[in-house]
Design an enzyme around this catalytic site. Structure first.
Site, PDB file in Angstrom:
ATOM      1  CB  SER A   1      -6.691   6.760   4.783  1.00  0.00           C
ATOM      2  OG  SER A   1      -7.605   6.681   3.692  1.00  0.00           O
TER       3      SER A   1
ATOM      4  CG  HIS B   1      -4.953   5.511   1.595  1.00  0.00           C
ATOM      5  ND1 HIS B   1      -5.914   5.126   2.194  1.00  0.00           N
ATOM      6  CD2 HIS B   1      -3.970   5.147   1.705  1.00  0.00           C
ATOM      7  CE1 HIS B   1      -5.329   4.073   2.873  1.00  0.00           C
ATOM      8  NE2 HIS B   1      -3.981   4.153   2.734  1.00  0.00           N
TER       9      HIS B   1
ATOM     10  CG  ASP C   1      -2.431   1.208   4.581  1.00  0.00           C
ATOM     11  OD1 ASP C   1      -1.623   0.274   4.202  1.00  0.00           O
ATOM     12  OD2 ASP C   1      -2.076   2.376   3.854  1.00  0.00           O
TER      13      ASP C   1
END
Length: 198
Positions: free
Chosen positions: A20, A47, A140
């Protein structure tokens, strides 16, 4: 650092990478260190912002000798190619091994997210999978790490102390399922040993 990686003779059929915040830099470092020919496909959930065209393929192509592309719905992944989840789509693996894209709801506030990729790939590849969690600011990937380990796969996590953002790798480490926790610069070497045993 914890390290309990499998014997290099054990076969892997796919590498998964999740990242991310700070991830494009982290992915560039990792992919630059992978030796060619890479004998497996590499599937990436990074992401990405959905409101603008992504430059991730162009950026990663500069650093990697592997082919890098945005994943397409229904394609069969090929060895030596890096498939990046496109903005605003989860990347998943179907039972027949084909890739699929989904605009299902956000997970951990993200789409694409790591968990759908890890969980779907674990069901298909079972123990023949290596999953890596890199820098990121949320949790995540933790659920996906548990799925990979439940199916006998291998998990490598970037040492949170070396991560630009420690949230994702710390959450992965806290599952207790990581086989190795390594500085970013050491992850590619570990993958090379597992994928290309001498």
């Amino acid at each position: 650092m914890t390290t309990r990686l499998p014997d290099p003779g054990e076969r892997a059929d796919v590498v998964l990478i999740a990242a991310s915040a700070g991830g494009i830099r982290g992915l560039g470092t990792l992919l630059a260190g992978l030796r060619a020919p890479c004998p497996v496909p590499v599937l990436v959930a990074q992401h990405l912002r959905r409101e603008r065209e992504t430059q991730i393929v162009r950026i990663l192509t500069r650093t990697s000798t592997l082919r890098v592309k945005l994943a397409a719905d229904g394609e069969s992944p090929e060895a030596g190619t890096v498939y990046v989840a496109p903005p605003d789509h989860h990347l998943c693996v179907e039972k027949d091994g084909e890739l699929s894209l989904s605009n299902a709801g956000r997970i951990n506030h993200a789409r694409p997210a790591a968990d759908p990729l890890f969980e779907s790939a674990a069901r298909v590849y079972g123990p023949r999978i290596i999953a890596c969690v890199l820098t990121g600011a949320d949790g995540d990937g933790a659920r996906g790490v548990e799925a990979v380990k439940a199916h006998g796969g291998t998990v490598i996590v970037q040492d949170p102390a070396s991560a630009e953002f420690y949230g994702m790798p710390e959450a992965a480490v806290n599952t207790g399922k990581a086989d190795a926790v390594l500085p970013l610069e050491d992850i590619a070497a570990a993958l090379n040993r597992l994928l290309l045993p001498r």
